[in-house]
Write a protein that holds these residues in place. Structure first.
Motif, mmCIF file in Angstrom:
data_model
loop_
_atom_site.group_PDB
_atom_site.id
_atom_site.type_symbol
_atom_site.label_atom_id
_atom_site.label_comp_id
_atom_site.label_asym_id
_atom_site.label_seq_id
_atom_site.Cartn_x
_atom_site.Cartn_y
_atom_site.Cartn_z
ATOM 1 N N THR A 93 1.514 50.019 27.262
ATOM 2 C CA THR A 93 2.409 51.170 27.052
ATOM 3 C C THR A 93 2.945 51.696 28.374
ATOM 4 O O THR A 93 4.125 52.052 28.466
ATOM 5 N N ILE A 112 -0.326 49.906 22.863
ATOM 6 C CA ILE A 112 -1.696 50.025 23.388
ATOM 7 C C ILE A 112 -1.700 49.955 24.912
ATOM 8 O O ILE A 112 -0.996 49.129 25.503
ATOM 9 N N ARG A 114 -4.501 50.270 28.391
ATOM 10 C CA ARG A 114 -5.927 50.243 28.728
ATOM 11 C C ARG A 114 -6.324 51.337 29.722
ATOM 12 O O ARG A 114 -7.495 51.672 29.831
ATOM 13 N N ASP A 139 -8.106 47.524 25.071
ATOM 14 C CA ASP A 139 -7.715 46.215 25.607
ATOM 15 C C ASP A 139 -6.764 45.509 24.633
ATOM 16 O O ASP A 139 -7.194 44.946 23.634
ATOM 17 N N GLY A 140 -5.477 45.544 24.970
ATOM 18 C CA GLY A 140 -4.458 44.935 24.104
ATOM 19 C C GLY A 140 -4.409 43.421 24.184
ATOM 20 O O GLY A 140 -3.689 42.795 23.408
ATOM 21 N N PRO A 211 -0.676 42.605 36.422
ATOM 22 C CA PRO A 211 -1.484 41.717 35.571
ATOM 23 C C PRO A 211 -1.960 42.340 34.255
ATOM 24 O O PRO A 211 -2.250 43.539 34.201
HETATM 25 N N1 SAM Z 1 5.956 49.149 29.195
HETATM 26 C C1 SAM Z 1 6.026 49.886 30.436
HETATM 27 C C2 SAM Z 1 7.400 50.442 30.677
HETATM 28 O O1 SAM Z 1 8.089 50.704 29.716
HETATM 29 O O2 SAM Z 1 7.785 50.660 31.831
HETATM 30 C C3 SAM Z 1 5.586 49.078 31.617
HETATM 31 C C4 SAM Z 1 4.221 48.668 31.556
HETATM 32 S S1 SAM Z 1 3.455 48.236 33.076
HETATM 33 C C5 SAM Z 1 4.504 47.056 33.792
HETATM 34 C C6 SAM Z 1 2.119 47.276 32.366
HETATM 35 C C7 SAM Z 1 1.067 48.118 31.696
HETATM 36 O O3 SAM Z 1 0.149 47.238 31.032
HETATM 37 C C8 SAM Z 1 0.238 48.955 32.642
HETATM 38 O O4 SAM Z 1 0.305 50.299 32.273
HETATM 39 C C9 SAM Z 1 -1.188 48.403 32.486
HETATM 40 O O5 SAM Z 1 -2.187 49.384 32.631
HETATM 41 C C10 SAM Z 1 -1.119 47.847 31.083
HETATM 42 N N2 SAM Z 1 -2.126 46.831 30.757
HETATM 43 C C11 SAM Z 1 -2.610 45.822 31.512
HETATM 44 N N3 SAM Z 1 -3.525 45.107 30.820
HETATM 45 C C12 SAM Z 1 -3.608 45.681 29.592
HETATM 46 C C13 SAM Z 1 -4.374 45.411 28.423
HETATM 47 N N4 SAM Z 1 -5.247 44.387 28.373
HETATM 48 N N5 SAM Z 1 -4.202 46.201 27.344
HETATM 49 C C14 SAM Z 1 -3.329 47.238 27.370
HETATM 50 N N6 SAM Z 1 -2.573 47.547 28.449
HETATM 51 C C15 SAM Z 1 -2.717 46.780 29.542
#
Ligand code: SAM
Length: 218
Positions: A93, A112, A114, A139-140, A211
């Protein structure tokens, strides 16, 4: 971070210019461009950085994470071919900008995150802006089995491989869009589920995401 929800002529003008830039860069889907033109991206920035909000760049949002580059958001969204009423799972998210774009397109969004701090902030900000996805903390990389299947799944963080568990949570005819690679660079991959255990995979352009961290990821 001090949020301020004022959308004045300067920000609206900058948003129009961003839409024009994305068109020039090859984004052609009118509905996606209209959604980018509608969502006030500066609401996700401290007022000090509003002059950065409509540049086509990723930007730090805290916790070592970023708001994705508008081109990347538009590119991934275009690949999803969202239809009104589609049930979409978004993994990562973050600040919720991509979530708003999906909601503008008429999707029902399950999203989702984390990182608890980002989750806590986003569940306040999005409803304040008038957006109501279903929020999850966790954990998505394992998807969200309880609400599956989904018409579309979008992963907004870079994965080392395609988590097979996500394919199982797609409807037949459903699409997964996921960046896959090492930590330096990932290829955007789309997977169309054509039948139970039958998939069509397309590997597209190179991107650089933070990541995907979790049981089925890094
Ligand atoms: N969707 C966002 C936007 O609109 O700008 C960008 C998201 S950012 C590039 C990636 C996000 O994925 C981060 O907030 C990170 O904490 C989350 N993330 C990483 N691994 C994850 C997981 N296993 N489950 C859920 N979120 C995760």
């Amino acid at each position: 971070m001090a949020y301020k929800f004022i959308d004045n002529y300067r920000e609206r003008g900058a948003r129009k210019q961003l839409v024009e830039l994305l068109k020039q860069k090859g984004i052609a889907d009118h509905a996606v461009l209209a959604a980018i033109g509608k969502v006030p991206r500066h609401y996700f920035f401290d007022e000090t950085f509003w002059n950065q909000a409509y540049k086509d760049i990723a930007f730090p949002i805290g916790e070592g994470q970023t708001i994705s580059q508008p081109y990347t958001v538009a590119y991934q969204t275009e690949l999803l071919h969202i239809k009104k009423g589609d049930k979409v799972l978004e993994i990562g998210t973050g600040c919720g900008y991509q979530t708003c774009i999906l909601l503008e397109l008429g999707a029902k969004v399950y999203t989702i995150e984390r990182q608890e701090k980002l989750y806590e902030r986003t569940i306040q900000v999005l409803p304040h802006m008038g957006y109501q996805p279903k929020f999850f903390l966790g954990d998505g990389s394992k998807g969200i089995a309880a609400d599956a299947p989904y018409d579309k799944i979008i992963v907004t963080a870079g994965a080392p491989t395609i988590p097979e568990i996500l394919l199982g949570q797609l409807n037949i005819g459903g699409i997964l869009v996921i960046p896959v690679g090492d930590e330096a660079a990932q290829k955007m991959v789309t997977i169309l589920k054509t039948a139970e255990n039958d998939y069509e995979k397309i590997v597209l352009d190179t991107f650089r995401f933070v990541p995907l961290v979790g049981e089925k990821a890094w």
